[in-house]
Motif scaffolding. Structure first.
Motif, short mmCIF file in Angstrom:
data_model
loop_
_atom_site.label_atom_id
_atom_site.label_comp_id
_atom_site.label_asym_id
_atom_site.label_seq_id
_atom_site.Cartn_x
_atom_site.Cartn_y
_atom_site.Cartn_z
N ALA A 185 -0.20 7.69 7.78
CA ALA A 185 -0.95 7.44 6.55
C ALA A 185 -1.97 6.34 6.81
O ALA A 185 -1.74 5.44 7.62
CB ALA A 185 -0.02 7.05 5.41
N SER A 186 -3.09 6.40 6.10
CA SER A 186 -4.18 5.45 6.34
C SER A 186 -4.12 4.26 5.38
O SER A 186 -3.33 4.24 4.43
CB SER A 186 -5.53 6.16 6.19
N ASN A 187 -4.95 3.29 5.67
CA ASN A 187 -5.19 2.13 4.79
C ASN A 187 -3.93 1.31 4.50
O ASN A 187 -3.75 0.80 3.39
CB ASN A 187 -5.83 2.57 3.47
N GLY A 188 -3.09 1.18 5.50
CA GLY A 188 -1.94 0.28 5.36
C GLY A 188 -0.69 0.90 4.80
O GLY A 188 0.38 0.26 4.82
N ALA A 189 -0.77 2.11 4.26
CA ALA A 189 0.46 2.79 3.81
C ALA A 189 1.26 3.20 5.05
O ALA A 189 0.71 3.38 6.13
CB ALA A 189 0.12 4.01 2.97
N PHE A 236 0.81 -1.21 0.00
CA PHE A 236 0.00 0.00 0.00
C PHE A 236 0.85 1.27 0.00
O PHE A 236 0.32 2.37 0.07
CB PHE A 236 -0.95 -0.02 1.19
N GLY A 237 2.16 1.09 -0.06
CA GLY A 237 3.02 2.24 -0.29
C GLY A 237 3.84 2.70 0.89
O GLY A 237 3.49 2.48 2.05
N VAL A 238 4.96 3.32 0.56
CA VAL A 238 5.84 4.00 1.53
C VAL A 238 5.82 5.47 1.16
O VAL A 238 6.19 5.86 0.06
CB VAL A 238 7.27 3.44 1.47
N ILE A 239 5.38 6.30 2.11
CA ILE A 239 5.16 7.72 1.86
C ILE A 239 6.37 8.52 2.33
O ILE A 239 6.85 8.33 3.45
CB ILE A 239 3.89 8.22 2.58
N GLN A 240 6.84 9.45 1.49
CA GLN A 240 7.98 10.27 1.87
C GLN A 240 7.98 11.57 1.08
O GLN A 240 7.26 11.71 0.08
CB GLN A 240 9.29 9.54 1.62
N PHE A 241 8.80 12.53 1.54
CA PHE A 241 9.00 13.76 0.78
C PHE A 241 9.91 13.47 -0.41
O PHE A 241 10.87 12.71 -0.31
CB PHE A 241 9.62 14.85 1.65
#
Length: 216
Positions: free
Chosen positions: A150-154, A48-53
């Motif tokens: 972050a939501s939904n598994g990210a 579901f993703g890895v969030i970063q700048f």
């Protein structure tokens, strides 16, 4: 019955498989009530993703607008690596950095927290920070913009979860360090030198000359 699940580094959402029994040899009967089993493989490899700048780690320089009742807008790009098999909502916040920037400096921004969204398969989103104009002399102000969750598994990247920003000194002002100075005459009629300190806050972009006079 035994089978092997092969490990890989490909982001994948939940996967389901059905194993069905069939009789190839012999006279036994397969019970049609219990001749299947469902195998579920849970999401893997940050499905579901890895969030970063998506910015370098150097401090981003902002400037306060010169006109009253206006704002300068700056965009910070956020990206999603690995999988993107769901939509996600990312929370962010702005905080002061270091002990030389007072909490009150957060008023320089129109917003200090919020959310951004990425749709399923979405890879980019933008945080917009607005720097407001004021007439308060400030030295350079330091801040950090942080991705909170972050939501939904990210998940938020451990390496690039924050970006440092600064607002350059502005609204140049000069004043006395103290408005009360106590001076005592020397009984020997000697000359007494008095030092009065001036303080300059704000832009500090160029040298200035200050004139003064004494009044009764």
């Amino acid at each position: 019955l035994q089978f092997t699940l092969r490990d890989d580094d490909i982001p994948e959402p939940t996967e389901t498989f059905t194993i069905e029994l069939t009789l190839l040899v012999g006279s036994a009967i397969v019970d049609s009530t219990y001749n299947t089993v469902m195998v579920t493989v849970t999401p893997s490899d940050d499905a579901f993703g890895v969030i970063q700048f998506a910015h370098e780690q150097d401090t981003l320089a902002f400037v306060e607008p010169s006109l009253a009742n206006t704002a300068n807008a700056y965009n910070l790009t956020v990206e999603r690596l690995a999988g993107a098999f769901t939509d996600t909502v990312i929370r962010w916040s702005l905080e002061v950095r270091g002990d030389k920037t007072p909490i009150s400096s957060l008023a320089s921004f129109a917003r200090t927290n919020g959310t951004i969204s990425m749709a399923e398969d979405g890879r980019l989103a933008v945080i917009t920070l607005e720097v407001l104009a004021d007439d308060v002399p400030d030295n350079e102000q330091l801040f950090t913009v942080r991705l909170v969750d972050a939501s939904n598994g990210a998940r938020i990247s451990a390496a690039n979860a924050s970006v440092d920003v600064s607002i350059a000194g502005n609204d140049d002002a000069i004043s006395f360090e103290s408005q009360d100075v106590l001076v005592q005459e020397d009984s020997s009629d000697a000359v007494v030198n008095v030092t009065i300190t001036l303080v300059r806050k704000g832009l500090l972009a160029s040298p200035v000359n200050v004139s003064y006079k004494t009044v009764a």
